[in-house]
Design a protein around this motif. Structure first.
Motif, PDB file in Angstrom:
ATOM      1  N   LEU A  26       0.837  -1.221   0.000  1.00 49.84           N
ATOM      2  CA  LEU A  26       0.000   0.000   0.000  1.00 49.84           C
ATOM      3  C   LEU A  26       0.867   1.265   0.000  1.00 49.84           C
ATOM      4  O   LEU A  26       0.562   2.247   0.654  1.00 49.84           O
ATOM      5  CB  LEU A  26      -0.989  -0.015   1.178  1.00 49.84           C
ATOM      6  N   ASP A  60      -5.357   1.346  -6.922  1.00 56.04           N
ATOM      7  CA  ASP A  60      -6.550   2.180  -6.699  1.00 56.04           C
ATOM      8  C   ASP A  60      -6.960   2.195  -5.236  1.00 56.04           C
ATOM      9  O   ASP A  60      -8.038   2.632  -4.884  1.00 56.04           O
ATOM     10  CB  ASP A  60      -7.707   1.713  -7.592  1.00 56.04           C
ATOM     11  N   LYS A  61      -6.060   1.715  -4.359  1.00 52.25           N
ATOM     12  CA  LYS A  61      -6.448   1.579  -2.961  1.00 52.25           C
ATOM     13  C   LYS A  61      -5.777   2.590  -2.042  1.00 52.25           C
ATOM     14  O   LYS A  61      -6.376   3.043  -1.074  1.00 52.25           O
ATOM     15  CB  LYS A  61      -6.050   0.160  -2.520  1.00 52.25           C
ATOM     16  N   ALA A  62      -4.529   2.916  -2.352  1.00 56.36           N
ATOM     17  CA  ALA A  62      -3.782   3.738  -1.403  1.00 56.36           C
ATOM     18  C   ALA A  62      -2.934   4.800  -2.091  1.00 56.36           C
ATOM     19  O   ALA A  62      -2.303   4.521  -3.123  1.00 56.36           O
ATOM     20  CB  ALA A  62      -2.869   2.860  -0.548  1.00 56.36           C
ATOM     21  N   GLY A 107      -6.690   7.279  -2.382  1.00 56.32           N
ATOM     22  CA  GLY A 107      -7.132   6.190  -1.507  1.00 56.32           C
ATOM     23  C   GLY A 107      -6.634   6.492  -0.104  1.00 56.32           C
ATOM     24  O   GLY A 107      -6.610   7.658   0.307  1.00 56.32           O
ATOM     25  N   ASN A 128     -12.867   8.382  -3.047  1.00 53.58           N
ATOM     26  CA  ASN A 128     -12.655   7.273  -2.109  1.00 53.58           C
ATOM     27  C   ASN A 128     -11.450   7.507  -1.191  1.00 53.58           C
ATOM     28  O   ASN A 128     -11.023   6.589  -0.482  1.00 53.58           O
ATOM     29  CB  ASN A 128     -12.456   5.956  -2.876  1.00 53.58           C
ATOM     30  N   GLN A 186     -12.765   9.144  -8.626  1.00 56.67           N
ATOM     31  CA  GLN A 186     -11.458   8.493  -8.684  1.00 56.67           C
ATOM     32  C   GLN A 186     -10.931   8.347 -10.113  1.00 56.67           C
ATOM     33  O   GLN A 186      -9.740   8.555 -10.363  1.00 56.67           O
ATOM     34  CB  GLN A 186     -11.490   7.119  -8.005  1.00 56.67           C
TER      35      GLN A 186
END
Ligand code: CAA
Length: 261
Positions: A26, A60-62, A107, A128, A186
């Motif tokens: 991450l 796309d998470k962090a 993220g 997000n 996003q």
């Protein structure tokens, strides 16, 4: 294009894009990430063709889930002090960089990730995104400026609650609180951040450096001294070729062509 292991660096005309590139962790901010960013920021700062930068996270998470906990877990306490651990972030990315740079937070921006985003001149967040200083849960406290920059950005009540409980702030709350300049979907984040950086890069370069310095000075000085510094900077910019060009272009109803002189 780049020799770095932990980040990607791309040039988009006069805009440099830095991407934190450890998605499996991450994008945790290890010492190796700092060493890579230090070198990449120095190259950006030294290149007269580069005028603005964007930093974002891969995946796309962090954006970044904090300093690297695995690196810190086994480190002897005396080494943190001996190395002045974390000092390089402010020294090499904030103090050493006069050109503007934007954080595009895509993220999680937690701990050092939130702190890195706050080192940028401003933050654009995806819908997000979420921000937090969860260090308290690890038996530590923020170490890369969170207690100071978050407090200045969102005020005592929210900063204190977030640092004491580790509660995260979502993108809507971050915008309401003044932590981020804008929230965008996003899928549009990177394009929006690059477009904003291109708009800055299209401005007279000495002006953008001066504005960055002056807005940052507002956090360091009294109102009276800050206003004097602003007036002096204004007067100095009046001596530049770009001031003559900017005013002539306005009168002649055409776009200015900047020299950075
Ligand atoms: N350091 C090192 N590795 C990290 C990390 C970090 N800060 N955050 C996540 N990772 C790693 C995880 O260990 C995991 O690796 P493995 O697959 O090898 O186990 C991988 O990234 C994916 O993470 P999760 O499985 O935990 O993902 P999740 O979706 O379940 O949870 C999360 C996401 C809530 C962000 C969670 O990862 C988390 O809480 N991370 C730590 C956040 C944190 O405490 N940050 C503060 C660090 S201290 C600090 O930053 C000090 C300072 O002031 C500078």
């Amino acid at each position: 294009e780049t020799p770095f292991e932990t980040i990607l660096v791309e040039r988009h005309g006069p805009v440099t894009l830095f991407t934190l590139n450890r998605p499996q962790a991450l994008n945790a901010l290890s010492s190796h990430v700092l060493a890579d960013l230090t070198q990449a920021f120095a190259a950006f700062e030294a290149d007269p063709a580069q005028l603005c930068a964007v930093i974002t996270g891969s995946g796309d998470k962090a954006f970044a889930a904090g300093a690297d906990i695995k690196e810190m877990a086994e480190k002897p306490a005396a080494d943190f002090f001996a190395e002045d651990f974390f000092a390089g972030w402010t020294r090499d990315l904030v103090k050493a960089t006069r050109k503007p740079w934007i954080a595009a937070v895509n993220g999680f921006a937690l701990g050092g990730g939130c702190e890195l985003a706050m080192m940028a001149d401003f933050i654009i967040a995806s819908d997000n995104a979420c921000f937090g200083q969860p260090e308290i849960r690890l038996g530590i406290a923020p170490g890369m400026g969170g207690s100071q920059r978050l407090t200045r950005a969102v005020g005592k009540a929210k900063a204190m609650e977030m640092c004491l409980t580790g509660r995260m702030m979502d993108a809507a709350e971050a915008e309401r609180s003044g932590l981020v300049s804008r929230v965008v979907p996003q899928a549009e984040l990177l394009a929006e951040a690059l477009k904003t950086a291109q708009a800055i890069a299209a401005m007279p370069p000495l002006g953008t450096i001066a504005v960055k310095e002056l807005v940052n000075l507002a956090f360091e000085t009294t109102l009276d001294q800050g206003i004097v510094a602003e007036r002096r900077t204004f007067q100095v910019l009046c001596a530049t070729q770009d001031k003559a060009e900017g005013m002539a272009a306005f009168v002649e109803k055409r776009a200015g062509v900047w020299k950075g002189k």
